[in-house]
Design an enzyme around this catalytic site. Structure first.
Site, PDB file in Angstrom:
ATOM      1  N   ASN A  32       0.783  -1.079   0.218  1.00 50.89           N
ATOM      2  CA  ASN A  32      -0.229  -0.013  -0.110  1.00 50.89           C
ATOM      3  C   ASN A  32       0.921   1.143   0.035  1.00 50.89           C
ATOM      4  O   ASN A  32       0.907   2.109   1.018  1.00 50.89           O
ATOM      5  CB  ASN A  32      -0.945  -0.075   1.219  1.00 50.89           C
ATOM      6  CG  ASN A  32      -2.306   1.286   0.953  1.00 50.89           C
ATOM      7  OD1 ASN A  32      -2.281   1.876   2.022  1.00 50.89           O
ATOM      8  ND2 ASN A  32      -2.738   0.925  -0.003  1.00 50.89           N
ATOM      9  N   LEU A  33       1.703   1.238  -0.935  1.00 49.05           N
ATOM     10  CA  LEU A  33       2.917   2.290  -1.142  1.00 49.05           C
ATOM     11  C   LEU A  33       2.364   3.700  -1.068  1.00 49.05           C
ATOM     12  O   LEU A  33       1.514   3.904  -1.961  1.00 49.05           O
ATOM     13  CB  LEU A  33       3.695   1.826  -2.387  1.00 49.05           C
ATOM     14  CG  LEU A  33       4.567   0.478  -1.981  1.00 49.05           C
ATOM     15  CD1 LEU A  33       5.289   0.042  -3.360  1.00 49.05           C
ATOM     16  CD2 LEU A  33       5.304   0.187  -0.701  1.00 49.05           C
ATOM     17  N   GLY A  36       6.138   8.120   0.950  1.00 48.67           N
ATOM     18  CA  GLY A  36       7.087   7.930   2.146  1.00 48.67           C
ATOM     19  C   GLY A  36       7.758   6.658   1.538  1.00 48.67           C
ATOM     20  O   GLY A  36       9.039   6.752   1.830  1.00 48.67           O
ATOM     21  N   HIS A  37       7.333   5.584   1.197  1.00 51.45           N
ATOM     22  CA  HIS A  37       7.808   4.369   0.852  1.00 51.45           C
ATOM     23  C   HIS A  37       8.900   4.687  -0.563  1.00 51.45           C
ATOM     24  O   HIS A  37       9.596   4.311  -0.641  1.00 51.45           O
ATOM     25  CB  HIS A  37       6.929   3.393   0.295  1.00 51.45           C
ATOM     26  CG  HIS A  37       6.027   2.714   1.357  1.00 51.45           C
ATOM     27  ND1 HIS A  37       4.704   3.174   1.411  1.00 51.45           N
ATOM     28  CD2 HIS A  37       6.207   2.136   2.601  1.00 51.45           C
ATOM     29  CE1 HIS A  37       4.174   2.304   2.383  1.00 51.45           C
ATOM     30  NE2 HIS A  37       4.918   1.807   3.205  1.00 51.45           N
ATOM     31  N   GLN A  61       3.226  -9.484  13.454  1.00 55.12           N
ATOM     32  CA  GLN A  61       3.438  -8.056  14.047  1.00 55.12           C
ATOM     33  C   GLN A  61       1.797  -7.509  14.488  1.00 55.12           C
ATOM     34  O   GLN A  61       1.781  -6.313  14.969  1.00 55.12           O
ATOM     35  CB  GLN A  61       4.198  -7.335  13.509  1.00 55.12           C
ATOM     36  CG  GLN A  61       3.527  -6.772  11.891  1.00 55.12           C
ATOM     37  CD  GLN A  61       4.635  -5.896  11.279  1.00 55.12           C
ATOM     38  OE1 GLN A  61       5.656  -6.647  10.822  1.00 55.12           O
ATOM     39  NE2 GLN A  61       4.709  -4.567  11.284  1.00 55.12           N
ATOM     40  N   LYS A 149       9.313   7.858  10.640  1.00 57.95           N
ATOM     41  CA  LYS A 149       7.893   7.982  11.037  1.00 57.95           C
ATOM     42  C   LYS A 149       7.697   6.804  12.058  1.00 57.95           C
ATOM     43  O   LYS A 149       7.079   7.305  13.104  1.00 57.95           O
ATOM     44  CB  LYS A 149       6.783   7.859  10.097  1.00 57.95           C
ATOM     45  CG  LYS A 149       5.463   8.086  10.791  1.00 57.95           C
ATOM     46  CD  LYS A 149       4.337   7.670   9.682  1.00 57.95           C
ATOM     47  CE  LYS A 149       3.249   7.320  10.411  1.00 57.95           C
ATOM     48  NZ  LYS A 149       2.954   6.112  10.670  1.00 57.95           N
ATOM     49  N   ASP A 150       8.242   5.476  11.906  1.00 55.99           N
ATOM     50  CA  ASP A 150       8.259   4.498  12.838  1.00 55.99           C
ATOM     51  C   ASP A 150       9.521   4.604  13.794  1.00 55.99           C
ATOM     52  O   ASP A 150      10.188   3.581  13.513  1.00 55.99           O
ATOM     53  CB  ASP A 150       8.042   3.300  12.260  1.00 55.99           C
ATOM     54  CG  ASP A 150       6.677   3.221  11.536  1.00 55.99           C
ATOM     55  OD1 ASP A 150       5.525   3.311  11.893  1.00 55.99           O
ATOM     56  OD2 ASP A 150       6.876   2.972  10.029  1.00 55.99           O
ATOM     57  N   SER A 186       0.054   4.203   5.487  1.00 56.51           N
ATOM     58  CA  SER A 186      -0.983   3.371   5.019  1.00 56.51           C
ATOM     59  C   SER A 186      -2.549   3.554   5.694  1.00 56.51           C
ATOM     60  O   SER A 186      -3.273   3.303   4.932  1.00 56.51           O
ATOM     61  CB  SER A 186      -0.620   1.912   4.810  1.00 56.51           C
ATOM     62  OG  SER A 186       0.481   1.937   3.949  1.00 56.51           O
ATOM     63  N   ARG A 187      -2.262   3.689   7.174  1.00 61.53           N
ATOM     64  CA  ARG A 187      -3.426   3.715   7.783  1.00 61.53           C
ATOM     65  C   ARG A 187      -4.465   4.953   7.720  1.00 61.53           C
ATOM     66  O   ARG A 187      -5.357   4.873   7.983  1.00 61.53           O
ATOM     67  CB  ARG A 187      -2.991   3.282   9.174  1.00 61.53           C
ATOM     68  CG  ARG A 187      -2.675   2.094   9.539  1.00 61.53           C
ATOM     69  CD  ARG A 187      -2.573   1.624  10.902  1.00 61.53           C
ATOM     70  NE  ARG A 187      -2.403  -0.107  10.952  1.00 61.53           N
ATOM     71  CZ  ARG A 187      -1.345  -0.679  11.421  1.00 61.53           C
ATOM     72  NH1 ARG A 187      -0.065   0.147  11.318  1.00 61.53           N
ATOM     73  NH2 ARG A 187      -1.126  -1.936  11.246  1.00 61.53           N
TER      74      ARG A 187
HETATM   75  O1  PAF Z   1       7.285  -0.575   8.982  1.00 61.78           O
HETATM   76  C1  PAF Z   1       6.726  -1.595   8.321  1.00 61.78           C
HETATM   77  O2  PAF Z   1       6.004  -1.467   7.023  1.00 61.78           O
HETATM   78  C2  PAF Z   1       7.249  -2.925   8.667  1.00 61.78           C
HETATM   79  O3  PAF Z   1       6.835  -3.012  10.233  1.00 61.78           O
HETATM   80  C3  PAF Z   1       8.244  -3.742   8.119  1.00 61.78           C
HETATM   81  C4  PAF Z   1       9.329  -3.183   8.749  1.00 61.78           C
HETATM   82  C5  PAF Z   1       7.981  -3.859   6.753  1.00 61.78           C
HETATM   83  C6  PAF Z   1       8.223  -5.041   8.951  1.00 61.78           C
HETATM   84  O4  PAF Z   1       7.115  -5.803   8.561  1.00 61.78           O
END
Ligand code: PAF
Length: 283
Positions: A32-33, A36-37, A61, A149-150, A186-187
Protein backbone atom coordinates in the site's frame (compact mmCIF):
# COMPACT_ATOMS: atom_id res chain seq x y z
CA UNK A 1 11.58 -5.32 -12.50
CA UNK A 2 11.33 -8.99 -11.63
CA UNK A 3 8.64 -10.14 -9.18
CA UNK A 4 9.82 -13.12 -7.13
CA UNK A 5 7.65 -15.16 -4.74
CA UNK A 6 10.05 -17.76 -3.38
CA UNK A 7 13.23 -17.67 -1.29
CA UNK A 8 14.86 -20.13 -3.69
CA UNK A 9 14.31 -17.96 -6.78
CA UNK A 10 15.44 -14.90 -4.85
CA UNK A 11 18.67 -16.67 -3.84
CA UNK A 12 19.41 -17.57 -7.47
CA UNK A 13 19.35 -13.92 -8.57
CA UNK A 14 21.26 -12.71 -5.51
CA UNK A 15 24.03 -15.23 -6.22
CA UNK A 16 24.71 -13.61 -9.61
CA UNK A 17 24.73 -10.13 -8.13
CA UNK A 18 27.12 -11.15 -5.36
CA UNK A 19 29.44 -12.85 -7.86
CA UNK A 20 29.47 -9.64 -9.92
CA UNK A 21 30.36 -7.65 -6.78
CA UNK A 22 27.20 -5.52 -6.93
CA UNK A 23 25.93 -3.73 -3.82
CA UNK A 24 22.36 -4.44 -2.69
CA UNK A 25 19.92 -2.09 -0.97
CA UNK A 26 16.74 -3.39 0.62
CA UNK A 27 13.44 -1.68 1.43
CA UNK A 28 11.07 -3.87 3.47
CA UNK A 29 7.40 -2.82 3.30
CA UNK A 30 3.90 -4.08 3.94
CA UNK A 31 2.74 -2.57 0.63
CA UNK A 32 0.00 0.00 0.00
CA UNK A 33 2.85 2.24 -1.03
CA UNK A 34 2.73 6.01 -0.64
CA UNK A 35 5.24 8.83 -1.18
CA UNK A 36 7.04 7.91 2.07
CA UNK A 37 7.86 4.42 0.75
CA UNK A 38 8.84 5.83 -2.65
CA UNK A 39 11.32 8.15 -0.91
CA UNK A 40 12.91 5.10 0.77
CA UNK A 41 13.20 3.48 -2.67
CA UNK A 42 14.72 6.64 -4.20
CA UNK A 43 17.35 6.81 -1.41
CA UNK A 44 18.08 3.10 -1.88
CA UNK A 45 18.53 3.58 -5.63
CA UNK A 46 20.92 6.46 -5.05
CA UNK A 47 23.16 4.39 -2.78
CA UNK A 48 23.38 0.88 -4.27
CA UNK A 49 23.75 -0.98 -7.59
CA UNK A 50 20.64 -3.11 -7.05
CA UNK A 51 17.42 -2.51 -5.10
CA UNK A 52 15.13 -5.17 -3.62
CA UNK A 53 11.73 -4.14 -2.21
CA UNK A 54 9.63 -6.64 -0.25
CA UNK A 55 5.89 -6.49 0.22
CA UNK A 56 4.71 -8.75 3.01
CA UNK A 57 1.84 -8.05 5.39
CA UNK A 58 3.44 -9.76 8.36
CA UNK A 59 0.86 -11.56 10.52
CA UNK A 60 3.16 -11.89 13.55
CA UNK A 61 3.30 -8.13 14.15
CA UNK A 62 -0.50 -7.75 14.38
CA UNK A 63 -2.23 -8.41 17.69
CA UNK A 64 -5.59 -10.09 18.21
CA UNK A 65 -8.34 -7.70 17.09
CA UNK A 66 -5.91 -5.56 15.07
CA UNK A 67 -6.25 -4.85 11.36
CA UNK A 68 -4.32 -7.78 9.78
CA UNK A 69 -7.33 -8.95 7.72
CA UNK A 70 -8.38 -5.49 6.62
CA UNK A 71 -4.85 -4.09 6.08
CA UNK A 72 -4.91 -2.57 2.55
CA UNK A 73 -3.45 -4.98 0.01
CA UNK A 74 -2.77 -3.20 -3.30
CA UNK A 75 0.04 -5.30 -4.82
CA UNK A 76 -0.80 -4.66 -8.51
CA UNK A 77 -0.78 -0.90 -8.04
CA UNK A 78 2.34 -1.08 -5.80
CA UNK A 79 4.19 -3.16 -8.41
CA UNK A 80 3.49 -0.51 -11.08
CA UNK A 81 4.94 2.23 -8.88
CA UNK A 82 8.04 0.16 -8.08
CA UNK A 83 8.59 -0.72 -11.74
CA UNK A 84 8.36 2.99 -12.60
CA UNK A 85 11.14 3.61 -10.06
CA UNK A 86 13.23 0.90 -11.72
CA UNK A 87 13.40 -1.35 -8.69
CA UNK A 88 15.27 -4.54 -9.61
CA UNK A 89 13.32 -7.10 -7.57
CA UNK A 90 9.93 -7.04 -5.91
CA UNK A 91 9.96 -9.87 -3.36
CA UNK A 92 6.37 -10.90 -2.69
CA UNK A 93 6.34 -14.05 -0.53
CA UNK A 94 3.28 -15.82 0.88
CA UNK A 95 2.85 -16.38 4.63
CA UNK A 96 3.67 -20.10 4.09
CA UNK A 97 6.90 -19.15 2.29
CA UNK A 98 7.94 -16.80 5.10
CA UNK A 99 7.01 -18.90 8.14
CA UNK A 100 7.62 -22.61 8.63
CA UNK A 101 4.41 -24.22 9.90
CA UNK A 102 6.37 -25.41 12.96
CA UNK A 103 8.38 -22.21 13.52
CA UNK A 104 9.83 -21.95 17.04
CA UNK A 105 12.17 -18.98 16.91
CA UNK A 106 11.40 -15.36 17.70
CA UNK A 107 13.81 -12.43 17.75
CA UNK A 108 13.01 -10.21 20.69
CA UNK A 109 14.80 -6.97 21.55
CA UNK A 110 14.30 -6.57 25.29
CA UNK A 111 13.51 -3.26 26.96
CA UNK A 112 12.92 -0.92 24.05
CA UNK A 113 10.27 -3.24 22.53
CA UNK A 114 8.18 -3.01 25.69
CA UNK A 115 7.95 0.82 25.78
CA UNK A 116 5.40 3.14 24.12
CA UNK A 117 3.75 1.20 21.23
CA UNK A 118 4.93 -2.03 22.88
CA UNK A 119 2.70 -1.30 25.89
CA UNK A 120 -0.51 -1.16 23.89
CA UNK A 121 0.60 -3.62 21.19
CA UNK A 122 2.26 -6.46 23.15
CA UNK A 123 4.35 -8.70 20.88
CA UNK A 124 4.24 -6.22 17.99
CA UNK A 125 7.97 -5.48 17.98
CA UNK A 126 8.89 -9.16 18.37
CA UNK A 127 6.92 -9.73 15.15
CA UNK A 128 8.75 -6.83 13.48
CA UNK A 129 12.26 -7.84 14.61
CA UNK A 130 11.66 -11.48 13.71
CA UNK A 131 10.40 -10.76 10.19
CA UNK A 132 13.07 -8.12 9.51
CA UNK A 133 15.81 -10.52 10.69
CA UNK A 134 14.39 -13.25 8.43
CA UNK A 135 14.14 -10.86 5.47
CA UNK A 136 17.75 -9.74 6.05
CA UNK A 137 18.81 -13.41 5.93
CA UNK A 138 16.88 -13.94 2.70
CA UNK A 139 17.92 -10.76 0.88
CA UNK A 140 21.43 -10.43 2.39
CA UNK A 141 21.54 -6.71 1.63
CA UNK A 142 24.47 -4.39 2.27
CA UNK A 143 22.06 -1.72 3.48
CA UNK A 144 18.40 -1.32 4.40
CA UNK A 145 16.10 1.71 4.52
CA UNK A 146 13.45 2.53 7.14
CA UNK A 147 11.25 5.58 7.69
CA UNK A 148 11.69 7.77 10.75
CA UNK A 149 7.93 7.92 11.15
CA UNK A 150 8.18 4.55 12.89
CA UNK A 151 10.86 5.87 15.21
CA UNK A 152 10.56 3.12 17.80
CA UNK A 153 10.65 0.43 15.09
CA UNK A 154 13.86 1.98 13.76
CA UNK A 155 15.40 1.94 17.26
CA UNK A 156 14.40 -1.71 17.76
CA UNK A 157 15.93 -2.70 14.40
CA UNK A 158 19.14 -0.77 15.03
CA UNK A 159 19.49 -2.52 18.39
CA UNK A 160 18.84 -5.94 16.84
CA UNK A 161 21.44 -5.32 14.10
CA UNK A 162 23.99 -4.20 16.70
CA UNK A 163 23.36 -7.09 19.11
CA UNK A 164 23.24 -9.86 16.49
CA UNK A 165 26.14 -8.43 14.41
CA UNK A 166 23.96 -8.41 11.31
CA UNK A 167 26.14 -6.99 8.52
CA UNK A 168 23.53 -4.53 7.20
CA UNK A 169 23.89 -0.75 7.37
CA UNK A 170 20.63 0.84 8.50
CA UNK A 171 19.62 4.12 6.85
CA UNK A 172 16.88 6.27 8.39
CA UNK A 173 14.80 8.39 6.01
CA UNK A 174 12.90 11.52 7.12
CA UNK A 175 9.10 11.34 7.41
CA UNK A 176 7.16 12.53 4.37
CA UNK A 177 4.15 14.68 5.27
CA UNK A 178 0.98 15.80 3.54
CA UNK A 179 0.83 19.57 2.92
CA UNK A 180 -1.06 20.06 6.23
CA UNK A 181 1.60 18.18 8.20
CA UNK A 182 -0.05 14.78 8.59
CA UNK A 183 2.63 12.07 8.38
CA UNK A 184 2.02 9.75 5.42
CA UNK A 185 0.84 6.31 6.45
CA UNK A 186 -1.04 3.42 4.87
CA UNK A 187 -3.48 3.67 7.79
CA UNK A 188 -4.47 7.26 6.86
CA UNK A 189 -6.78 5.63 4.33
CA UNK A 190 -8.97 4.49 7.24
CA UNK A 191 -9.76 8.11 8.24
CA UNK A 192 -13.23 9.48 7.46
CA UNK A 193 -13.24 12.94 5.77
CA UNK A 194 -14.11 14.46 9.16
CA UNK A 195 -11.27 12.65 10.97
CA UNK A 196 -8.87 13.54 8.14
CA UNK A 197 -9.47 17.24 8.92
CA UNK A 198 -8.60 16.70 12.59
CA UNK A 199 -5.64 14.33 12.03
CA UNK A 200 -2.93 17.02 11.40
CA UNK A 201 -3.45 18.20 14.99
CA UNK A 202 -1.27 15.28 16.13
CA UNK A 203 1.77 16.79 14.41
CA UNK A 204 0.73 20.29 15.56
CA UNK A 205 0.75 19.04 19.16
CA UNK A 206 4.23 17.59 18.67
CA UNK A 207 5.46 20.90 17.20
CA UNK A 208 3.89 22.85 20.08
CA UNK A 209 5.53 20.54 22.64
CA UNK A 210 8.90 20.95 20.92
CA UNK A 211 8.54 24.75 21.02
CA UNK A 212 7.66 24.60 24.73
CA UNK A 213 10.77 22.49 25.47
CA UNK A 214 12.97 24.82 23.40
CA UNK A 215 11.57 27.82 25.30
CA UNK A 216 13.55 26.36 28.21
CA UNK A 217 10.50 24.84 29.76
CA UNK A 218 11.82 21.83 31.61
CA UNK A 219 8.44 20.84 33.01
CA UNK A 220 8.20 17.91 30.61
CA UNK A 221 5.32 16.19 32.42
CA UNK A 222 3.28 19.40 32.30
CA UNK A 223 3.95 19.88 28.57
CA UNK A 224 2.92 16.28 27.89
CA UNK A 225 -0.27 16.72 29.95
CA UNK A 226 -1.18 19.95 28.15
CA UNK A 227 -0.79 18.43 24.68
CA UNK A 228 -2.64 15.27 25.68
CA UNK A 229 -5.52 17.47 26.81
CA UNK A 230 -5.48 19.45 23.55
CA UNK A 231 -5.60 16.22 21.54
CA UNK A 232 -8.34 14.69 23.69
CA UNK A 233 -10.42 17.87 23.24
CA UNK A 234 -9.97 17.58 19.46
CA UNK A 235 -11.39 14.03 19.58
CA UNK A 236 -8.28 11.85 19.86
CA UNK A 237 -7.97 9.01 22.36
CA UNK A 238 -4.30 9.46 23.27
CA UNK A 239 -2.29 6.30 23.82
CA UNK A 240 0.97 8.10 24.75
CA UNK A 241 2.57 11.48 24.30
CA UNK A 242 6.12 11.25 25.68
CA UNK A 243 9.15 13.51 25.67
CA UNK A 244 12.04 11.06 25.42
CA UNK A 245 15.76 10.73 24.93
CA UNK A 246 16.34 9.93 21.24
CA UNK A 247 19.01 7.38 22.18
CA UNK A 248 16.98 4.88 24.22
CA UNK A 249 13.42 6.31 24.19
CA UNK A 250 13.36 6.58 27.99
CA UNK A 251 11.80 9.68 29.59
CA UNK A 252 13.95 12.78 28.97
CA UNK A 253 15.74 14.38 31.91
CA UNK A 254 16.96 17.92 32.50
CA UNK A 255 20.40 17.63 30.86
CA UNK A 256 19.52 15.45 27.90
CA UNK A 257 20.24 17.15 24.60
CA UNK A 258 18.98 14.88 21.82
CA UNK A 259 15.26 14.43 22.26
CA UNK A 260 12.34 12.86 20.45
CA UNK A 261 8.71 13.39 21.29
CA UNK A 262 6.71 10.26 20.48
CA UNK A 263 2.95 10.16 20.17
CA UNK A 264 0.25 7.64 19.34
CA UNK A 265 -3.47 8.36 19.37
CA UNK A 266 -6.64 6.85 18.04
CA UNK A 267 -9.01 8.95 16.01
CA UNK A 268 -12.08 6.73 15.87
CA UNK A 269 -10.84 3.38 14.55
CA UNK A 270 -7.50 4.44 13.05
CA UNK A 271 -4.48 4.66 15.33
CA UNK A 272 -1.99 7.31 14.23
CA UNK A 273 1.63 7.59 15.32
CA UNK A 274 4.10 10.39 14.78
CA UNK A 275 7.19 11.94 16.34
CA UNK A 276 9.47 14.95 16.23
CA UNK A 277 13.22 14.87 16.85
CA UNK A 278 15.39 17.78 17.89
CA UNK A 279 18.42 18.93 19.84
CA UNK A 280 18.15 21.41 22.71
CA UNK A 281 21.54 22.90 21.84
CA UNK A 282 23.08 22.62 18.38
CA UNK A 283 26.52 21.18 19.16
O1 PAF B 1 7.28 -0.67 8.67
C1 PAF B 1 6.75 -1.65 8.12
O2 PAF B 1 6.08 -1.53 7.09
C2 PAF B 1 6.90 -3.03 8.74
O3 PAF B 1 6.87 -2.97 10.12
C3 PAF B 1 8.14 -3.80 8.25
C4 PAF B 1 9.44 -3.09 8.64
C5 PAF B 1 8.09 -3.95 6.73
C6 PAF B 1 8.18 -5.21 8.86
O4 PAF B 1 7.04 -5.94 8.53
Amino acid sequence: MQTINTIKNLAAVLKHWKQAGLSIAFVPTMGNLHAGHLKLVAEAKAKADKVVVSIFVNPTQFGIGEDFDSYPRTEAQDAKQLAAQEVDILFLPSVAEMYHSNAKTTVSVAGISALHCGLSRPGHFDGVSTVVCKLFNMVQPDMAFFGEKDFQQLAVIRTMVRDLNIPVKIHAVATIRESDGLAMSSRNGYLTPEQRKIAPQLYQALCAAKEAVLAENQAFAQIERQQRQNLESAGFAVDYFSICRAEDLLPAKQNDNELVILAAAKLGKPRLIDNIQFKIKAL
